[in-house]
Design a protein around this motif. Structure first.
Motif, PDB file in Angstrom:
ATOM      1  N   GLU A  91     -47.147  13.437  -0.742  1.00 45.32           N
ATOM      2  CA  GLU A  91     -46.004  12.523  -0.678  1.00 45.32           C
ATOM      3  C   GLU A  91     -45.924  11.629  -1.909  1.00 45.32           C
ATOM      4  O   GLU A  91     -44.887  11.013  -2.161  1.00 45.32           O
ATOM      5  N   TRP A  92     -47.012  11.550  -2.647  1.00 42.09           N
ATOM      6  CA  TRP A  92     -47.058  10.584  -3.749  1.00 42.09           C
ATOM      7  C   TRP A  92     -46.003  10.844  -4.825  1.00 42.09           C
ATOM      8  O   TRP A  92     -45.339   9.891  -5.259  1.00 42.09           O
ATOM      9  N   PRO A  93     -45.797  12.062  -5.306  1.00 40.91           N
ATOM     10  CA  PRO A  93     -44.777  12.267  -6.347  1.00 40.91           C
ATOM     11  C   PRO A  93     -43.378  11.802  -5.905  1.00 40.91           C
ATOM     12  O   PRO A  93     -42.660  11.177  -6.682  1.00 40.91           O
ATOM     13  N   GLN A  94     -43.043  12.114  -4.670  1.00 41.36           N
ATOM     14  CA  GLN A  94     -41.734  11.685  -4.156  1.00 41.36           C
ATOM     15  C   GLN A  94     -41.646  10.160  -4.079  1.00 41.36           C
ATOM     16  O   GLN A  94     -40.624   9.559  -4.422  1.00 41.36           O
ATOM     17  N   THR A  95     -42.747   9.528  -3.657  1.00 47.25           N
ATOM     18  CA  THR A  95     -42.778   8.062  -3.574  1.00 47.25           C
ATOM     19  C   THR A  95     -42.632   7.451  -4.959  1.00 47.25           C
ATOM     20  O   THR A  95     -41.879   6.473  -5.141  1.00 47.25           O
ATOM     21  N   ALA A  96     -43.339   8.008  -5.937  1.00 45.11           N
ATOM     22  CA  ALA A  96     -43.243   7.491  -7.313  1.00 45.11           C
ATOM     23  C   ALA A  96     -41.829   7.648  -7.849  1.00 45.11           C
ATOM     24  O   ALA A  96     -41.320   6.768  -8.560  1.00 45.11           O
ATOM     25  N   GLU A  97     -41.181   8.768  -7.499  1.00 41.69           N
ATOM     26  CA  GLU A  97     -39.808   8.997  -7.950  1.00 41.69           C
ATOM     27  C   GLU A  97     -38.851   7.965  -7.357  1.00 41.69           C
ATOM     28  O   GLU A  97     -37.956   7.457  -8.039  1.00 41.69           O
ATOM     29  N   ARG A  98     -39.050   7.679  -6.085  1.00 44.22           N
ATOM     30  CA  ARG A  98     -38.200   6.655  -5.445  1.00 44.22           C
ATOM     31  C   ARG A  98     -38.391   5.283  -6.085  1.00 44.22           C
ATOM     32  O   ARG A  98     -37.434   4.526  -6.281  1.00 44.22           O
ATOM     33  N   PHE A  99     -39.623   4.974  -6.394  1.00 41.41           N
ATOM     34  CA  PHE A  99     -39.915   3.684  -7.046  1.00 41.41           C
ATOM     35  C   PHE A  99     -39.221   3.626  -8.412  1.00 41.41           C
ATOM     36  O   PHE A  99     -38.653   2.597  -8.782  1.00 41.41           O
ATOM     37  N   HIS A 100     -39.242   4.731  -9.141  1.00 39.56           N
ATOM     38  CA  HIS A 100     -38.586   4.787 -10.451  1.00 39.56           C
ATOM     39  C   HIS A 100     -37.070   4.598 -10.282  1.00 39.56           C
ATOM     40  O   HIS A 100     -36.419   3.904 -11.077  1.00 39.56           O
ATOM     41  N   GLY A 101     -36.518   5.177  -9.219  1.00 41.67           N
ATOM     42  CA  GLY A 101     -35.091   5.016  -8.967  1.00 41.67           C
ATOM     43  C   GLY A 101     -34.728   3.576  -8.653  1.00 41.67           C
ATOM     44  O   GLY A 101     -33.670   3.089  -9.059  1.00 41.67           O
ATOM     45  N   GLN A 102     -35.606   2.887  -7.932  1.00 43.05           N
ATOM     46  CA  GLN A 102     -35.355   1.466  -7.648  1.00 43.05           C
ATOM     47  C   GLN A 102     -35.372   0.653  -8.932  1.00 43.05           C
ATOM     48  O   GLN A 102     -34.555  -0.256  -9.119  1.00 43.05           O
ATOM     49  N   LYS A 103     -36.266   0.943  -9.813  1.00 46.99           N
ATOM     50  CA  LYS A 103     -36.348   0.194 -11.071  1.00 46.99           C
ATOM     51  C   LYS A 103     -35.095   0.400 -11.911  1.00 46.99           C
ATOM     52  O   LYS A 103     -34.653  -0.510 -12.616  1.00 46.99           O
ATOM     53  N   GLU A 104     -34.497   1.597 -11.818  1.00 42.88           N
ATOM     54  CA  GLU A 104     -33.301   1.887 -12.589  1.00 42.88           C
ATOM     55  C   GLU A 104     -32.138   0.980 -12.208  1.00 42.88           C
ATOM     56  O   GLU A 104     -31.295   0.649 -13.036  1.00 42.88           O
ATOM     57  N   VAL A 105     -32.117   0.574 -10.921  1.00 43.79           N
ATOM     58  CA  VAL A 105     -31.014  -0.279 -10.451  1.00 43.79           C
ATOM     59  C   VAL A 105     -30.988  -1.595 -11.224  1.00 43.79           C
ATOM     60  O   VAL A 105     -29.922  -2.120 -11.570  1.00 43.79           O
ATOM     61  N   TYR A 106     -32.169  -2.168 -11.470  1.00 48.05           N
ATOM     62  CA  TYR A 106     -32.264  -3.463 -12.158  1.00 48.05           C
ATOM     63  C   TYR A 106     -32.843  -3.322 -13.571  1.00 48.05           C
ATOM     64  O   TYR A 106     -33.364  -4.282 -14.138  1.00 48.05           O
ATOM     65  N   SER A 107     -32.769  -2.123 -14.150  1.00 46.16           N
ATOM     66  CA  SER A 107     -33.467  -1.851 -15.420  1.00 46.16           C
ATOM     67  C   SER A 107     -32.981  -2.732 -16.564  1.00 46.16           C
ATOM     68  O   SER A 107     -33.750  -3.069 -17.466  1.00 46.16           O
ATOM     69  N   SER A 108     -31.698  -3.148 -16.524  1.00 47.56           N
ATOM     70  CA  SER A 108     -31.149  -3.909 -17.649  1.00 47.56           C
ATOM     71  C   SER A 108     -31.753  -5.301 -17.751  1.00 47.56           C
ATOM     72  O   SER A 108     -31.714  -5.923 -18.822  1.00 47.56           O
ATOM     73  N   THR A 109     -32.297  -5.834 -16.653  1.00 44.97           N
ATOM     74  CA  THR A 109     -32.812  -7.218 -16.669  1.00 44.97           C
ATOM     75  C   THR A 109     -34.296  -7.302 -16.324  1.00 44.97           C
ATOM     76  O   THR A 109     -34.893  -8.375 -16.458  1.00 44.97           O
TER      77      THR A 109
END
Length: 992
Positions: A91-109
């Motif tokens: 499950e870890w790769p999928q979890t890491a991918e989701r975390f990366h997607g969350q960071k993208e939402v606020y990546s500009s700041t």
């Protein structure tokens, strides 16, 4: 930006925003458990620096709000902490991918981010990574707070580098123009080389650097940058950013003046260090800042120059809000600025000015808001009005929020939320759900508004499906607002109440709501209104009396002092002991004076007494009171089943389907002579009946209540009548003792012999008298009165040709004498009115009896029988004389006998023929008798004669002579038509 943060306050400008969100499926309770631990790290002291970094956490934040991060940096998401569960390495790769997607939402700041993984063990979990922390379970994570502190320090490093980078004056570089989202399209095609444009860029950047300095806890530098920004932006009329610069200036000044914060007790921050980074090196003792930290005097001078005064803070807030108001897209910014200003004014206790800011906030248009957002907005306005002490205004907006919960546009109205909010409005309208608060003096608050609110509570309760709550609130409305209801409203409320109680009767139980609030019972003390309470004594014939010799046995606890203030003021008047007793097993009465305030007939069911102290059986009553009845007496009864002291605490009723327990202590203005009375052990109970008819006559000075019964009889003088008295035991106890006595209450008439006589020995063998049994007692009524002294009447008889000598024994006639045919009338008209020919005798017989446990305690009861006798004259003598007989030891006694009755009668004497007298006829009778020897009568000794009244001695002598004469003559008379035989006793004086 469309969703305002109503919890914002001025010191939030000093914080950095960190978003904490779950990744994947995380149990809600576990997420918020970790979230609370993370949020506890709200300020971090930076190592190698004397500065603090303040953090504001949010678990939900709209990305569109993040776009306003350049306008005000505290709106920018600079940190992200994600919480996730991961049980296997797959499950870890999928979890890491989701975390990366969350960071993208606020990546500009975003400055930095962390991922907290729970549940994963093994090779992956053993990897050492700065941005990921692995925990085996939610319970085994003791170093969460430490990791958050390290994370905050990394954010500070980025923040400080950005501050230094932007604060450095790079004159050769071109300063970028910072924009809010809706401005970007407006600046397309502008001349970027113009002086106006450059000043705008400089002013906005200065403001931005001021924000960074404030977040980095460099208050002095922030104030300087804000001032410079205000001057630059004012020159180019950049009103939106000028408002932001002014608001930043206000925020920095608020942080300086109010280090404890303005968010209130729940959200307030701890007093902290707010000073330049190098202040620690230059401080000297004696110079204290507002927050208690020593600082260099030069720093203090700088602060005093750049920091706004408390009054200027508000003026600058007003100016900033006026600039925001020029832009419809800045409604959220304007609204939040109003909220911040209100919190500051609340600290300054300037409620009226704060209300002006709130009034402005009410009219700020934020576009189309969802129903949930409207509810939140009105709720926050209510809380802010409460904060500044505008309680009624606060209640108004909370009520609006409650109505919004059940708006017609909502598919599933939230009646529970509506009810909860309505309850919270009650204090603002001076409304308490405790009925006792409405019995304390004058009414508080606007009754019309309070009634409307109570009606809404009733309706909300019904829609919630809780009829018991509806009954309780409607009962409360009727009890507390009765004086303010019109006649029509009273009728409507009572009809509604009867409809509700037909499904769910109202009672006296406490209703506990899910949030713990307790709704106290509402007794109907105004339906009806009780004006006075009086405990009634038992009827005279049932009252217990104490044997005189035992009166002192229960007096040991009494005070020996004539006046004792301790005793006099030990309790209220209504608690004092009453000076009569009730008897165990006997019906006792309490009288209430009640009043029906309703405009129609009031039916009260099951009305009875509430008592304490002894076991008491209340006998409920039902009554119907006319409309607006005025004072109306109501008697409540009950039977004490045990002995002791009983206290009447109140009464219970059932009105409109609601059962009420009304306590006397809660009734205002009720008059009472005391409610504590002694109940003595049970006593026997006797009922009296007689052979003679009852009479309405009451012997004086007795009262009608004091007599169990009264008999009346009419007798001729000298006549004897038998009275049979039946005594029946109608109680449950045996009658063990009986005493009979009599007392003649007529004092003006002299009675010869015993007026009433009986033989008690005939009745005593019947004792003890069992319950339901009866016994009889025969009483002889014998009237012997002196009808002498009517000189006028004797004169009339003299005129009739009859010689009268000696002292007469006579009385006025029963009626005026009828004239005989051969004579003239015996009485003139003047004589008719002067004399009454009937005399009255009155006596009272008392029957003292006892039995049962009360007899052991020394108590008895007393029955009284009144005897009223009208006495008419029978025969009397108009002339008495003597003639010698053949024997010297005898003489002839000549008696002229007159019959004043309307009947023919016969007079007889010893050894003599009967003499028949017609009505109103007078004849002579000769009787041969032995001469009287009055000398042989016993004489009083000299000692007695010396100390006795001569008149009394003379009366005793005449009485003894009269008895001797009567014993020798034996004169009797009888009325032929009635076959009555009576002894005529003649008290003849001076016959020698």
């Amino acid at each position: 930006m469309s969703v305002p943060d109503y919890m914002q306050c001025a010191e939030d400008h000093q914080t950095v925003l960190v978003v904490v969100q779950p990744v994947g499926i995380v149990p809600e309770d576990q997420f918020f458990k970790i979230y609370k631990r993370i949020a506890s790290v709200s300020q971090v002291s930076i190592r190698d620096s004397q500065r603090l970094l303040y953090i504001r956490y949010r678990h939900h934040y709209l990305p569109e709000n993040n776009e306003w991060g350049d306008f005000q940096t505290h709106r920018k998401v600079v940190g992200l902490i994600s919480i996730t569960t991961c049980n296997t390495a797959k499950e870890w790769p999928q979890t890491a991918e989701r975390f990366h997607g969350q960071k993208e939402v606020y990546s500009s700041t975003l400055y930095d981010s962390r991922l907290l993984v729970f549940g994963l063990q093994g090779e992956i979990a053993e990897q050492q990574r700065t941005d990921v922390a692995f925990y085996s379970s939610f319970e085994d994570c003791s170093d969460v707070e430490k990791r958050v502190e390290d994370f905050v320090e990394s954010i500070f490093i980025v923040l400080e580098s950005k501050r230094l980078d932007r604060a450095t004056d790079k004159s050769g570089d071109k300063i970028p123009l910072l924009c809010v989202p809706f401005e970007k399209k407006d600046f397309v095609g502008l001349d970027t080389d113009s002086r106006h444009y450059k000043k705008r860029c400089q002013g906005r950047m200065r403001k931005h650097v001021g924000d960074l300095c404030l977040q980095a806890n460099m208050l002095q530098d922030a104030l300087v940058h804000y001032h410079m920004s205000v001057e630059l932006l004012r020159g180019v009329n950049d009103f939106l950013w000028l408002g932001a610069a002014l608001e930043g200036l206000c925020s920095a000044s608020v942080i300086f003046h109010y280090p404890g914060g303005t968010a209130g007790k729940t959200l307030g921050r701890k007093p902290s260090v707010s000073q330049p980074a190098d202040a620690g090196k230059r401080h000297r003792p004696g110079a204290l800042t507002a927050n208690g930290i020593s600082a260099d005097t030069s720093t203090e001078i700088g602060r005093a120059k750049n920091c706004l005064s408390p009054e200027d803070i508000i003026e600058k807030y007003k100016e900033a809000i006026s600039y925001y108001g020029k832009y419809k897209n800045a409604g959220v910014i304007e609204l939040e600025a109003c909220v911040k200003a209100v919190r500051v004014l609340a600290i300054q206790k300037r409620a009226r000015e704060a209300s002006e800011f709130l009034q402005n906030a009410v009219y700020i248009n934020l576009g189309q808001l969802s129903e949930e957002e409207k509810i939140q907005r009105y709720s926050i306005l209510s809380e802010l009005y409460e904060l500044i002490g505008f309680h009624r205004k606060s209640a108004f907006f909370k009520r609006v929020a409650a109505m919004q919960c059940v708006a017609p546009t909502i598919p599933e109205p939230g009646w529970r939320a509506c009810y909860k909010l309505l309850l919270e409005t009650l204090p603002g309208y001076s409304l308490s759900l405790d009925p006792k608060d409405f019995s304390k003096g004058t009414h508080r608050g606007w009754a019309a508004v309070q009634m409307r609110l109570l009606h809404e509570l009733v309706y909300a309760s019904r829609r919630m499906g809780n009829p018991g709550l509806s009954v309780r609130h409607l009962s409360f409305l009727l009890q507390t607002m009765l004086d303010f209801l019109s006649d029509q409203e009273k009728k409507e409320v009572t009809q509604s109440l009867e409809n509700y109680t037909s499904k769910c009767p109202g009672g006296m139980e406490v209703i506990t709501l899910p949030d713990g609030l307790k709704l106290l019972p509402v007794p109907f003390t105004k339906l009806p209104i009780v004006k006075s309470v009086k405990l009634l004594n038992l009827p005279v014939s049932l009252r217990p009396h104490k044997v005189k010799g035992l009166l002192g046995q229960n007096m040991s606890s009494a005070s020996p002092f004539i006046y004792s203030p301790i005793i006099m003021h030990r309790g209220e008047e209504r608690c004092k002991k009453i000076d009569f007793q009730w008897v165990q097993g006997d019906v006792c009465e309490v009288q209430l004076m009640v009043y029906n305030p309703m405009p129609y007939e009031l039916r009260v069911e099951n009305m009875g007494l509430l008592t304490s102290g002894v076991e008491f059986e209340s006998l409920p009553a039902a009554l119907s009171l006319p409309a607006e009845s005025g004072l109306y007496p109501v008697t409540l009864v009950g039977v004490p089943r045990t002995a002791g002291n009983i206290t009447v605490n109140g009464y219970h009723t059932a009105v409109f389907g609601v059962t009420s327990d009304c306590m006397l202590e809660g009734l205002a203005g009720v008059k009472t002579s005391g409610c504590l009375v002694e109940v003595i052990p049970s006593l026997a109970r006797l009922q009296l009946s007689t052979s003679l008819p009852r009479s309405a006559h009451t012997p004086q000075p007795m009262s009608k209540e004091e007599l169990s019964s009264t008999v009346s009889v009419q007798l001729f003088n000298g006549e004897t009548q038998q009275l049979t008295i039946t005594l029946e035991n109608i109680g449950s106890e045996d009658i063990e003792s009986l005493e009979v006595a009599s007392k003649t209450v007529t004092t003006k008439e002299k009675v010869f012999g015993d007026f009433l006589s009986w033989n008690l020995e005939e009745a005593l063998p019947n004792l003890p008298l069992k319950s339901g049994q009866a016994m009889t007692l025969t009483v002889n009524i014998q009237v012997k009165l002196d009808f002498s002294g009517q000189e006028n009447l004797l004169q009339d008889l003299n005129d009739d040709g009859i010689s009268v000598t000696g002292l007469p024994i006579s009385s006025p006639l029963r009626q005026v004498l009828k004239p005989r045919a051969e004579t003239k009338p015996v009485s003139s008209e003047s004589g008719k009115a002067e004399y009454s020919h009937i005399k009255t005798l009155e006596a009272v017989m008392t029957f003292k009896y006892s039995g049962g446990a009360g007899k052991v305690e020394g108590y008895y009861r007393e029955l009284s029988l009144g005897v009223h006798v009208d006495v008419e004259p029978s025969v009397f003598f108009t002339r008495v004389s003597t003639l010698p007989a053949t024997s010297t030891r005898q003489c002839h006694l000549l008696l002229d006998i007159f019959n004043p009755t309307e009947h023919e009668l016969t007079v007889s004497a010893k050894n003599n023929q009967d003499l028949v007298l017609h009505a109103s006829e007078c004849q002579r009778m000769a009787i041969q008798v032995d001469k009287f020897d009055f000398e042989s009568l016993p004489q009083p000794d000299q000692e007695t004669a010396r100390f006795t009244n001569p008149k009394q001695l003379e009366e005793e002598r005449q009485h003894a002579q009269g008895c001797q004469i009567n014993s020798k003559l034996g004169i009797c008379w009888s009325i032929i038509s009635f076959q009555w035989l009576h002894t005529q006793q003649l008290y003849i004086r001076d016959l020698g």
